[in-house]
Motif scaffolding. Structure first.
Motif, PDB file in Angstrom:
ATOM      1  N   HIS A 171     108.175  19.149  11.096  1.00  0.00           N
ATOM      2  CA  HIS A 171     106.748  19.396  11.253  1.00  0.00           C
ATOM      3  C   HIS A 171     106.322  20.530  10.306  1.00  0.00           C
ATOM      4  CE1 HIS A 171     107.332  17.012  14.874  1.00  0.00           C
ATOM      5  NE2 HIS A 171     106.019  16.950  15.012  1.00  0.00           N
ATOM      6  N   TYR A 172     105.166  20.365   9.707  1.00  0.00           N
ATOM      7  CA  TYR A 172     104.622  21.388   8.816  1.00  0.00           C
ATOM      8  C   TYR A 172     103.140  21.586   9.130  1.00  0.00           C
ATOM      9  CZ  TYR A 172     108.805  20.339   6.026  1.00  0.00           C
ATOM     10  OH  TYR A 172     110.093  20.136   5.604  1.00  0.00           O
ATOM     11  N   ASP A 173     102.711  22.849   9.159  1.00  0.00           N
ATOM     12  CA  ASP A 173     101.286  23.192   9.244  1.00  0.00           C
ATOM     13  C   ASP A 173     100.858  23.673   7.862  1.00  0.00           C
ATOM     14  OD1 ASP A 173     100.828  22.592  11.938  1.00  0.00           O
ATOM     15  OD2 ASP A 173     101.677  24.514  12.579  1.00  0.00           O
ATOM     16  N   LEU A 174      99.893  22.986   7.284  1.00  0.00           N
ATOM     17  CA  LEU A 174      99.454  23.277   5.917  1.00  0.00           C
ATOM     18  C   LEU A 174      97.970  23.656   5.899  1.00  0.00           C
ATOM     19  CD1 LEU A 174     100.987  20.104   4.187  1.00  0.00           C
ATOM     20  CD2 LEU A 174     102.096  22.329   4.453  1.00  0.00           C
ATOM     21  N   PHE A 175      97.630  24.529   4.982  1.00  0.00           N
ATOM     22  CA  PHE A 175      96.214  24.796   4.700  1.00  0.00           C
ATOM     23  C   PHE A 175      96.013  24.620   3.205  1.00  0.00           C
ATOM     24  CE2 PHE A 175      92.616  27.462   3.482  1.00  0.00           C
ATOM     25  CZ  PHE A 175      91.647  26.910   4.313  1.00  0.00           C
ATOM     26  N   VAL A 176      95.256  23.573   2.820  1.00  0.00           N
ATOM     27  CA  VAL A 176      95.070  23.216   1.415  1.00  0.00           C
ATOM     28  C   VAL A 176      93.619  23.485   1.020  1.00  0.00           C
ATOM     29  CG1 VAL A 176      95.306  21.409  -0.315  1.00  0.00           C
ATOM     30  CG2 VAL A 176      96.820  21.409   1.688  1.00  0.00           C
ATOM     31  N   HIS A 229      91.819  19.497  10.340  1.00  0.00           N
ATOM     32  CA  HIS A 229      90.662  20.301  10.752  1.00  0.00           C
ATOM     33  C   HIS A 229      90.043  20.919   9.498  1.00  0.00           C
ATOM     34  CE1 HIS A 229      88.023  23.011  12.827  1.00  0.00           C
ATOM     35  NE2 HIS A 229      88.632  24.070  12.314  1.00  0.00           N
ATOM     36  N   THR A 230      88.756  20.717   9.327  1.00  0.00           N
ATOM     37  CA  THR A 230      88.082  21.265   8.148  1.00  0.00           C
ATOM     38  C   THR A 230      87.712  22.721   8.365  1.00  0.00           C
ATOM     39  OG1 THR A 230      85.954  20.470   8.976  1.00  0.00           O
ATOM     40  CG2 THR A 230      87.145  19.030   7.453  1.00  0.00           C
ATOM     41  N   HIS A 231      87.795  23.493   7.286  1.00  0.00           N
ATOM     42  CA  HIS A 231      87.471  24.915   7.275  1.00  0.00           C
ATOM     43  C   HIS A 231      86.547  25.152   6.087  1.00  0.00           C
ATOM     44  CE1 HIS A 231      88.281  29.256   6.469  1.00  0.00           C
ATOM     45  NE2 HIS A 231      88.438  29.328   7.789  1.00  0.00           N
ATOM     46  N   GLU A 232      85.858  26.256   6.074  1.00  0.00           N
ATOM     47  CA  GLU A 232      84.913  26.515   4.988  1.00  0.00           C
ATOM     48  C   GLU A 232      85.609  26.624   3.636  1.00  0.00           C
ATOM     49  OE1 GLU A 232      84.679  31.387   5.487  1.00  0.00           O
ATOM     50  OE2 GLU A 232      83.046  30.139   6.257  1.00  0.00           O
ATOM     51  N   ARG A 233      86.918  26.947   3.640  1.00  0.00           N
ATOM     52  CA  ARG A 233      87.637  27.107   2.371  1.00  0.00           C
ATOM     53  C   ARG A 233      88.632  25.986   2.074  1.00  0.00           C
ATOM     54  NH1 ARG A 233      90.930  31.378   2.277  1.00  0.00           N
ATOM     55  NH2 ARG A 233      90.757  32.037   4.447  1.00  0.00           N
ATOM     56  N   GLY A 234      88.855  25.092   3.040  1.00  0.00           N
ATOM     57  CA  GLY A 234      89.822  24.023   2.819  1.00  0.00           C
ATOM     58  C   GLY A 234      90.061  23.199   4.074  1.00  0.00           C
ATOM     59  N   ILE A 235      91.200  22.506   4.114  1.00  0.00           N
ATOM     60  CA  ILE A 235      91.521  21.614   5.234  1.00  0.00           C
ATOM     61  C   ILE A 235      92.892  21.989   5.801  1.00  0.00           C
ATOM     62  CG2 ILE A 235      91.928  19.223   5.960  1.00  0.00           C
ATOM     63  CD1 ILE A 235      90.118  18.305   3.713  1.00  0.00           C
ATOM     64  N   PHE A 236      92.937  22.104   7.132  1.00  0.00           N
ATOM     65  CA  PHE A 236      94.212  22.258   7.836  1.00  0.00           C
ATOM     66  C   PHE A 236      94.842  20.872   8.020  1.00  0.00           C
ATOM     67  CE2 PHE A 236      91.816  25.954   9.437  1.00  0.00           C
ATOM     68  CZ  PHE A 236      92.739  26.963   9.230  1.00  0.00           C
ATOM     69  N   TYR A 237      96.148  20.775   7.791  1.00  0.00           N
ATOM     70  CA  TYR A 237      96.893  19.540   8.069  1.00  0.00           C
ATOM     71  C   TYR A 237      98.091  19.878   8.946  1.00  0.00           C
ATOM     72  CZ  TYR A 237      94.506  17.352   4.045  1.00  0.00           C
ATOM     73  OH  TYR A 237      93.572  16.854   3.160  1.00  0.00           O
ATOM     74  N   ARG A 238      98.283  19.114   9.985  1.00  0.00           N
ATOM     75  CA  ARG A 238      99.554  19.157  10.715  1.00  0.00           C
ATOM     76  C   ARG A 238     100.261  17.847  10.395  1.00  0.00           C
ATOM     77  NH1 ARG A 238      99.593  21.760  16.303  1.00  0.00           N
ATOM     78  NH2 ARG A 238      99.939  23.535  14.906  1.00  0.00           N
ATOM     79  N   VAL A 239     101.431  17.920   9.763  1.00  0.00           N
ATOM     80  CA  VAL A 239     102.111  16.715   9.281  1.00  0.00           C
ATOM     81  C   VAL A 239     103.561  16.725   9.738  1.00  0.00           C
ATOM     82  CG1 VAL A 239     100.621  16.635   7.242  1.00  0.00           C
ATOM     83  CG2 VAL A 239     102.890  17.705   7.080  1.00  0.00           C
ATOM     84  N   ARG A 240     104.171  15.569   9.686  1.00  0.00           N
ATOM     85  CA  ARG A 240     105.626  15.478   9.851  1.00  0.00           C
ATOM     86  C   ARG A 240     106.155  14.524   8.797  1.00  0.00           C
ATOM     87  NH1 ARG A 240     106.350  12.713  15.831  1.00  0.00           N
ATOM     88  NH2 ARG A 240     105.095  10.847  15.509  1.00  0.00           N
ATOM     89  N   VAL A 241     107.294  14.879   8.244  1.00  0.00           N
ATOM     90  CA  VAL A 241     107.855  14.137   7.123  1.00  0.00           C
ATOM     91  C   VAL A 241     109.282  14.635   6.905  1.00  0.00           C
ATOM     92  CG1 VAL A 241     107.051  15.795   5.378  1.00  0.00           C
ATOM     93  CG2 VAL A 241     107.388  13.394   4.735  1.00  0.00           C
ATOM     94  N   PRO A 242     110.203  13.777   6.451  1.00  0.00           N
ATOM     95  CA  PRO A 242     111.561  14.245   6.157  1.00  0.00           C
ATOM     96  C   PRO A 242     111.565  15.284   5.031  1.00  0.00           C
ATOM     97  CG  PRO A 242     111.477  11.842   6.259  1.00  0.00           C
ATOM     98  CD  PRO A 242     110.062  12.313   6.265  1.00  0.00           C
ATOM     99  N   LYS A 243     112.516  16.194   5.104  1.00  0.00           N
ATOM    100  CA  LYS A 243     112.618  17.237   4.073  1.00  0.00           C
ATOM    101  C   LYS A 243     112.799  16.636   2.682  1.00  0.00           C
ATOM    102  CE  LYS A 243     114.325  21.387   6.432  1.00  0.00           C
ATOM    103  NZ  LYS A 243     115.457  22.334   6.550  1.00  0.00           N
ATOM    104  N   PHE A 244     113.578  15.538   2.607  1.00  0.00           N
ATOM    105  CA  PHE A 244     113.874  14.981   1.289  1.00  0.00           C
ATOM    106  C   PHE A 244     112.621  14.422   0.617  1.00  0.00           C
ATOM    107  CE2 PHE A 244     114.789  11.203   3.991  1.00  0.00           C
ATOM    108  CZ  PHE A 244     114.030  10.229   3.348  1.00  0.00           C
TER     109      PHE A 244
END
Length: 442
Positions: free
Chosen positions: A376-381, A402-417
């Motif tokens: 799991h990763y929490d990202l702010f792009v 979730h949208t923010h005034e400066r970008g978008i929050f993403y909660r994702v899951r994905v294999p490390k590779f």
């Protein structure tokens, strides 16, 4: 049977021969012998050969010349001829001298269980690799038994003119030809394997795989058809599937999930086919998850599970993650018995391929198994990082945004590779980052 061509005639009527002997593996009890004979009948049915009577003798030891002793063999042959049989099928592996001795005593064609399985494999193989491996196995089985099958054993004349000296024995020439063919096919197999290795490297880290494994005729192809919505050959025959078949289980996840149908296992697997099985089952060796399919309606299902685990151990994958699927619950009418089986096999599934809800639940469980293994990763792009947004959406499984005034929050899951090469590490939110509180509260 055409001895020189090593093929079993479909026009033959077969009488089955076996024994109960404490010193004989897989035939030490009457129950073991009857189970094995029932399986042999199914193997012959797969070849389309008519089954005749079966003859079983209780013995303290195996006769080295004819398995059952010459007197018993003659008695069986007389009864087999009366019922119209032209073929004796022994439910064990015979040596060259045993084949020759029994043929001389009976005047009937003689084959063993190994020969029957090889005949099925040679007829059902579809891919080039499977065909080559089975041909190698067939020739390796045949080589030490040439004198038992071949009838043209007279010496060839060598030299020039009528007065030439004795040449090679025909049997020696035949053996040399068979050895040369084995070497030729082994070289061909190496070329095919090199090509497959290159294809495997191209697929590497682009998908996760689950392999359907288990005893032959357990319903693996039926399970694949229902889970993937495809039409892989499914027949109520042993070894209907010999080649590994790849189908997409879920194309919407990142990475895609692929399901593999493999050749079924069987007890008393001939030594000459062990390598063939390993080659055909390399897809299972490479799989991320083994899904063991077992026919719960078969009274010998416990034995089938034992054989499956034994073969997996021989392949060196016994410690790979496994999931047991007990299939054909519609043919097992005892609800209490079903509950006991599930209780003694934790994390197993009880299904019928004709029950849509069973298949939906099983598919969801397999998908969730893989998803639960992902990071799991929490990202702010930031909005201006357009390429990063594209990578997140197209390469990862997005759980929440979730949208923010400066970008978008993403909660994702994905294999490390998959995640590591995306160059998204700089967008990961640290646990103490104040922005993550805003994301969580949303």
């Amino acid at each position: 049977m055409l001895d020189n061509e090593f093929h079993i005639s479909k026009d033959a009527r077969a009488s089955l021969v076996s024994l109960v002997c404490p010193k004989f593996a897989e035939h030490s009890t009457e129950k073991d012998t009857m189970r094995s004979l029932m399986e042999l009948r199914e193997l012959l049915n797969t070849l389309g050969i008519e089954n005749g009577e079966q003859y079983v003798q209780n013995r303290k030891s195996v006769d080295p010349a004819t398995i059952l002793g010459s007197g018993k063999i003659k008695e069986i042959a007389d009864q087999a001829k009366e019922e119209g049989s032209s073929l004796l099928v022994f439910d064990c592996e015979l040596t060259s001298s045993q084949i020759r001795n029994i043929k001389n005593l009976t005047g009937l064609s003689v084959v063993d269980r190994c020969h029957v399985i090889l005949e099925i494999f040679s007829q059902h193989a579809r891919t080039k690799e499977a065909k080559i491996q089975i041909e190698i196995s067939r020739l390796q089985y045949l080589l030490p038994r040439l004198s038992g099958f071949w009838t043209h054993l007279s010496r060839q004349k060598g030299g020039i003119g009528v007065r030439g000296g004795e040449g090679e024995q025909q049997i020696e020439l035949d053996r040399r030809i068979v050895r040369e063919r084995i070497e030729f096919f082994k070289k061909e197999l190496d070329e095919v394997r090199k090509s497959r290795e290159q294809q495997k490297k191209k697929r590497q880290n682009k998908a996760v795989t689950a392999a359907l494994v288990g005893y032959t005729n357990a319903g693996k192809s039926s399970v694949m058809n229902r889970l993937c919505g495809v039409e892989v050959l499914e027949e109520n025959k042993l070894f209907a599937t010999l080649d590994s078949t790849y189908r997409m289980l879920n194309p919407d996840t990142k990475p895609p999930m692929i399901l593999i149908d493999t050749v079924g296992f069987i007890s008393n697997l001939p030594n000459t086919l062990i390598d063939g099985f390993k080659t055909t089952l390399e897809s299972a060796i490479e799989a991320d998850l083994l899904i063991i399919v077992c026919d719960i309606s078969d009274p010998n299902y416990k034995k089938h599970l034992e054989v499956t685990q034994q073969v997996l151990s021989e392949l060196g994958v016994e410690n790979k993650e496994q999931m047991i699927v007990f299939n054909k619950k519609d043919l097992h009418p005892d609800p209490l018995g079903q509950k006991i089986i599930l209780r003694t096999n934790p994390d197993s599934f009880l299904v019928s391929t004709y029950n849509e809800e069973d298949m939906v639940n099983l598919k969801a469980s397999i998908i969730n198994h893989f998803l639960d293994k992902q990071e799991h990763y929490d990202l702010f792009v930031p909005y201006e990082a357009g390429e990063a947004h594209s990578k997140v959406v197209s390469k990862t499984n997005v759980l929440a945004t979730h949208t923010h005034e400066r970008g978008i929050f993403y909660r994702v899951r994905v294999p490390k590779f998959i995640f590591n090469p995306l160059d998204l590490n700089k967008y990961i939110l640290a646990p103490e980052d104040p922005l993550i509180e805003e994301f969580i509260n949303e």
